[in-house]
Write an enzyme that holds these catalytic residues in place. Structure first.
Site, short mmCIF file in Angstrom:
data_model
loop_
_atom_site.label_atom_id
_atom_site.label_comp_id
_atom_site.label_asym_id
_atom_site.label_seq_id
_atom_site.Cartn_x
_atom_site.Cartn_y
_atom_site.Cartn_z
N PRO A 239 -11.68 4.43 -9.41
CA PRO A 239 -11.51 3.35 -10.39
C PRO A 239 -10.04 3.05 -10.28
CG PRO A 239 -11.60 5.60 -11.56
CD PRO A 239 -11.96 5.90 -10.17
N ASN B 27 -0.33 12.66 -3.35
CA ASN B 27 0.73 11.98 -2.83
C ASN B 27 2.46 12.64 -3.51
OD1 ASN B 27 1.71 10.60 -5.56
ND2 ASN B 27 -0.25 9.94 -5.01
N LYS C 117 -0.51 -8.80 -7.76
CA LYS C 117 -0.96 -7.76 -8.16
C LYS C 117 -1.01 -7.90 -9.85
CE LYS C 117 -0.15 -3.96 -5.84
NZ LYS C 117 0.61 -3.01 -5.35
N ILE D 109 -7.24 2.16 -12.96
CA ILE D 109 -6.95 2.64 -14.38
C ILE D 109 -6.37 1.46 -15.14
CG2 ILE D 109 -5.83 4.21 -15.89
CD1 ILE D 109 -6.22 6.33 -13.58
O1 C5P Z 1 -2.89 -1.40 -6.34
P1 C5P Z 1 -1.56 -0.69 -6.46
O2 C5P Z 1 -2.18 0.89 -6.65
O3 C5P Z 1 -0.36 -0.68 -5.72
O4 C5P Z 1 -1.01 -0.72 -8.05
C1 C5P Z 1 -0.14 -0.06 -8.53
C2 C5P Z 1 -0.37 -0.12 -10.00
O5 C5P Z 1 -1.64 0.30 -10.49
C3 C5P Z 1 0.35 0.97 -10.81
O6 C5P Z 1 0.70 0.63 -12.16
C4 C5P Z 1 -0.56 2.16 -11.02
O7 C5P Z 1 -0.04 3.19 -11.92
C5 C5P Z 1 -1.93 1.36 -11.04
N1 C5P Z 1 -2.87 2.06 -10.51
C6 C5P Z 1 -4.11 2.49 -11.64
N2 C5P Z 1 -5.35 3.01 -11.01
C7 C5P Z 1 -5.40 2.99 -9.75
C8 C5P Z 1 -4.49 2.55 -8.77
C9 C5P Z 1 -2.97 1.99 -9.29
O8 C5P Z 1 -3.72 2.44 -12.69
N3 C5P Z 1 -6.59 3.72 -9.17
#
Ligand code: C5P
Length: 406
Positions: free
Chosen positions: A305, A210, A337, A307
């Site tokens: 996953p 991205n 969230k 994180i």
């Molecule tokens: O669910 P979404 O991707 O919108 O959530 C955003 C938040 O979750 C951010 O803080 C991003 O760094 C974290 N995130 C993560 N691992 C993922 C997806 C998002 O840590 N696989």
């Protein structure tokens, strides 16, 4: 990285003989890594030319408030937002009086009114003017408004007098400017930050990724280090230089990022998930380059996953902060969230406006925590990062104190 790397300093030059020292100051600030833009008052131009300061700063010099051409380049509000620090050196008695009076009658005073950045003044004037009660009462008022005073130094003056009123030397001013960026909000704490995009390999030459630049995460890492924290920056592929005093762990995929996060998180006090992690990866890695033999090609994707939720649900979880990039209904989705991922705070930005957020140098965010919210106006990511770290530190300390009580 150097002391002032990634710092955007707006140098105001007012009318006084010490204006010749501003040339040297620009060199010192640039040597320390700062990006410098100069604003000169009309009186300053009687002592040194804009051309000299333009050549030294490498940027056009701004001289008037009502100049349509300059406003078309970088308007005064934009300039006020651009600055991480406004340093006025030399600051004349007249300029300090106008600033104390809250005037906006030229470009420099207007910028000082319009900025959210700290302001520092390096006074330079005759010793009698410095000692004058009017100047002293302006100085007291400016200090009350949290404007920093660098000097003046004492010694022999251009007019032959001896006493206080000399502008401090360029080297000392540059190091005082650097010290303004440091706080003790996170002294002794360990902070882990994820930043940048992840890359999910399809075959040996292709990947899914991205547009995340990593700028926000890197700015947070710098601000956390400036606040006294030991910072580990888990970074996906970016073109950015590692901030000073920050330990960087380079990762490529979401799975690598998760492994690095779980390794470091047990010792962390604060975890900030700023990375734009790819939600999906190819279900299977094709070991040889895929040939273009068919008109259509199906790729099966598998969920990566999460994180930040893994960290937030860890038995020894640190104070955990996430980001939410939303295009609609910011508050609803961000709060949801925060609950779902078990976060202490979430920093939300509206990415439907492409001039801010992703890949841009500016950002505007709303911060939510379970009991409240705060909006931060649009500003440079470096400045925003400092405000976010200060806010986060306050919440972290409350959280840590409550944990001790229970
Ligand atoms: O669910 P979404 O991707 O919108 O959530 C955003 C938040 O979750 C951010 O803080 C991003 O760094 C974290 N995130 C993560 N691992 C993922 C997806 C998002 O840590 N696989």
């Amino acid at each position: 990285m150097k002391q002032l790397s990634n710092r955007q300093i707006l140098l105001g030059v007012t009318g006084g003989i010490a204006a010749y020292k501003s040339a040297e100051l620009i060199r010192r600030l640039k040597d320390a890594g700062a990006d410098v833009r100069v604003v000169m008052t009309p009186a300053a131009q009687e002592f040194i030319t804009p051309l000299t300061l333009q050549a030294l700063s490498g940027n056009p010099v701004h001289t008037t408030l009502l100049d349509p051409e300059a406003e078309a380049g970088m308007g005064h509000i934009e300039l006020a937002r651009w600055a991480d620090l406004i340093l006025v050196a030399p600051a004349s008695a007249n300029f300090m009086a106008r600033l104390a009076g809250g005037r906006g009658d030229d470009l420099l005073t207007t910028l000082c009114l319009a900025t959210d950045a700290p302001i520092a003044l390096a006074p330079a004037m005759n010793q009698a003017m410095w000692r004058d009660p009017a100047t002293q009462s302006n100085v007291a008022l400016l200090k009350q408004r949290h404007i920093h005073l660098f000097g003046p130094a004492a010694g022999e003056q251009a007019c032959g007098d001896v006493g206080p009123g000399r502008m401090m030397e360029a080297e000392a001013l540059a190091s005082l400017a650097a010290s303004l960026f440091k706080t003790r909000d996170l002294d002794g704490l360990s902070v882990v930050i994820t930043a940048g995009p992840t890359r999910e390999a399809i075959d040996p030459v292709r990947y899914i990724s991205n547009h995340s630049s990593g700028k926000m995460g890197y700015a947070l890492a710098q601000a956390a280090a400036d606040a006294g924290a030991q910072v580990t920056l888990i970074s996906g592929p970016t073109n950015l230089a590692c901030p000073e005093r920050v330990k960087r762990m380079d990762v490529i995929s979401a799975q690598d990022m998760l492994a690095a996060a779980t390794d470091t998180v047990v010792a962390a006090d604060i975890f900030i998930a700023c990375a734009a992690v790819a939600d999906y990866r190819p279900a299977e890695f094709i070991t040889q380059k895929i040939k273009k033999s068919t008109d259509t090609l199906q790729l099966e994707l598998q969920r990566n996953p999460d994180i930040v939720s893994t960290v937030a649900n860890h038995a020894n979880r640190p104070f955990t902060v996430g980001f939410a990039a939303e295009t609609q209904d910011l508050e609803h989705y961000a709060k949801d969230k925060m609950r779902r991922k078990n976060l202490n705070m979430i920093i939300a930005n509206d990415v439907s406006d492409t001039s801010i957020g992703f890949n841009a140098d500016q950002n505007r965010v709303v911060v939510f925590w379970p009991e409240g919210r705060t909006e931060l106006a649009e500003m440079a990511k470096s400045q925003l990062a400092r405000q976010l770290i200060a806010m986060l530190a306050k919440h972290y300390h409350q959280y840590a104190a409550a944990a001790l009580d229970s």
